[in-house]
Design an enzyme around this catalytic site. Structure first.
Site, PDB file in Angstrom:
ATOM      1  N   GLU A  94       0.827  -1.217   0.000  1.00 47.07           N
ATOM      2  CA  GLU A  94       0.000   0.000   0.000  1.00 47.07           C
ATOM      3  C   GLU A  94       0.851   1.253   0.000  1.00 47.07           C
ATOM      4  O   GLU A  94       0.418   2.312  -0.440  1.00 47.07           O
ATOM      5  CB  GLU A  94      -0.928   0.019   1.229  1.00 47.07           C
TER       6      GLU A  94
ATOM      7  N   HIS B  73       8.350 -26.893  -1.211  1.00 44.20           N
ATOM      8  CA  HIS B  73       7.707 -28.032  -1.873  1.00 44.20           C
ATOM      9  C   HIS B  73       6.525 -27.587  -2.729  1.00 44.20           C
ATOM     10  O   HIS B  73       5.726 -28.424  -3.171  1.00 44.20           O
ATOM     11  CB  HIS B  73       7.278 -29.057  -0.816  1.00 44.20           C
TER      12      HIS B  73
ATOM     13  N   LYS C 118     -14.208  -0.096  -3.715  1.00 44.79           N
ATOM     14  CA  LYS C 118     -15.331   0.325  -2.862  1.00 44.79           C
ATOM     15  C   LYS C 118     -16.368   1.076  -3.696  1.00 44.79           C
ATOM     16  O   LYS C 118     -17.569   0.863  -3.551  1.00 44.79           O
ATOM     17  CB  LYS C 118     -14.833   1.254  -1.749  1.00 44.79           C
TER      18      LYS C 118
END
Ligand code: PA5
Length: 446
Positions: free
Chosen positions: A285, A306, A420
């Site tokens: 951010e 792995h 948003k």
């Protein structure tokens, strides 16, 4: 007393020492901007003095934590992003992962960090008939995810214990004056803590946002703050050779300019998984803007050797690794001897498991460097509150320096609003009529 240390010698095959040193002037300049408040986003640098400024509140936070620990079997911490990840990271780093299966109390659980109907349903089922309390954290006080969780759990708590008792078991951490959470807390008379205006979410772990949940989990926040305060003195120093934040910021930016655009934060201790989640938010951010920024990713080794090991060893060469290594584990377990030795591992018998882990760490570093992945190595002497405090402040300060070297504002997050806006338009939020119409037309055209 030892400190966190950093070793960048394993990047020099990829970017030479003079190239890293050539960033010193920019690093110095960035430290000045942070300390004098002359850089971009300078109204959000209150976190720099937080390890000192928070000292007067620690007794009060500890007292609230003692009260909640006494009254509750479960404490639900509601929050998202910076209002959640720091506390989660420190609690996981210090906790015994199997304590969740016994009756030690209180259990700390999290909500408001997603919009999953099943998560909320199952949490509400779990809380039925349990003595629980709520810490509701939101700086803006209007974020959808925590607001939803708080609506549900506040109602449930009031139904289970009555409004009067519920009032004693709810603590809110929010802006001092603005936002729905502040208004509600004032109306209901909840205990509150303030998130200061000049501290952004992802830099708030050393404020009540992180400290109250961490204290509720039974950990020593005074030691955490002491570690952060000691690291603050080291990271703000102009003695760049002995300033790990300066070294880290210069190294990662030098690598970035050589095309190493993805940084993998690596641990060999699973308790550090959420430290990496917190770090991802901090760097993602802060730096990911204006079409720039290192992409922060993370792996847990040896587990992910792995799964991701193949790509890291031989995939696209745009990676570098930053390993957080814990020098000494808390406990002692030896590799056992086995009479039949079917697995052929008796050559390890009697060695500490940590020695095997450390050789896996060294072997991995050598293999990855050989494979074209530069390596930055950060060492914590032990995994405790003090050194976690050092680590958190180190990463925060290095992030500020790094963001200024990149020439972005490390303290805003304008891009977070895009989802948003669309979500509210799609859900017909009042005031979003124009956006709703536009987004529906766009969907119809597709
Ligand atoms: O770093 C940030 O500012 C964000 O991640 C916020 O912490 C997150 O969006 C939550 O915001 P709020 O605390 O206002 O609910």
């Amino acid at each position: 007393m030892k400190n966190l240390t950093i070793d960048i010698t394993k990047i020099y095959n990829f970017v030479n020492q003079p190239a890293v040193a050539s960033l010193n002037a920019e690093v110095n300049n960035s430290i000045d901007k942070l300390l004098n408040g002359t850089g971009k986003g300078n109204d959000f640098i209150g976190w720099i003095t937080l390890p000192h400024d928070i000292a007067f509140q620690l007794d009060d936070i500890n007292a609230t934590a003692r009260m909640l620990r006494k009254e509750c079997d479960v404490i639900v911490c509601i929050g998202i992003g910076g209002s959640y990840l720091g506390a989660k990271a420190v609690i996981e780093a210090l906790s015994n992962p199997f304590a969740c299966y016994d009756n030690s109390k209180p259990k700390i659980v999290f909500a408001g960090q997603n919009i999953s109907e099943d998560y909320l349903f199952e949490l509400q089922e779990y809380l039925k008939d349990k003595k629980f309390g709520i810490i509701s954290i939101s700086k803006s006080g209007t974020t959808t995810e925590p607001a939803l969780a708080f609506r549900l759990l506040k109602t449930q708590l009031e139904q289970q214990v009555g409004k009067q008792v519920a009032r004693q078991l709810i603590v809110c951490i929010t802006d001092k004056a603005k936002g729905a959470l502040r208004t509600l807390a004032t109306e209901e008379g909840y205990k509150t803590y303030v998130i200061e205006d000049n501290i952004g979410g992802r830099f708030s772990v050393l404020s009540p946002v992180g400290l109250l949940p961490i204290a509720c989990a039974g950990f020593d926040i005074n030691r955490l703050i002491k570690g952060a305060d000691d690291m603050q003195k080291i990271c703000t120093s102009k003695d760049l050779d002995n300033n790990p934040a300066a070294t880290y910021a210069a190294a990662r930016n030098a690598l970035y300019s050589k095309g190493k655009k993805v940084e993998l934060l690596v641990n060999f201790e699973p308790k550090l998984h959420y430290i990496a989640e917190w770090w991802k938010q901090l760097y993602g951010e802060s730096e990911g803007k204006e079409n720039k920024g290192i992409f922060p990713a993370a792996v847990d080794f040896t587990t992910d050797l792995h799964s991701m090991g193949q790509y890291i060893q031989e995939g696209e060469r745009h990676l570098f690794e930053t390993v957080i290594s814990v020098q000494t584990p808390k406990h002692h377990v030896d590799f056992p001897y086995n009479e039949s030795n079917l697995d052929g591992l008796n050559f390890l018998a009697g060695k500490r498991v940590d020695e095997v882990n450390k050789m896996a760490e060294l072997g991995t570093m050598l293999a990855h460097v050989d494979g074209g992945v530069p390596n930055i190595h950060i060492t914590l002497p032990v995994l405790d509150e003090y050194y976690l405090g050092q680590l958190l402040f180190f990463f925060e300060f290095a992030c500020g320096i790094s963001g200024y070297i990149l020439d972005v504002n490390p303290f805003n997050q304008p891009g977070v609003e895009a989802y948003k806006k669309n979500m509210f338009a799609l859900l017909n939020k009042p005031g979003y009529e124009k956006e709703s119409e536009a987004i529906r037309q766009r969907i119809a055209q597709n």
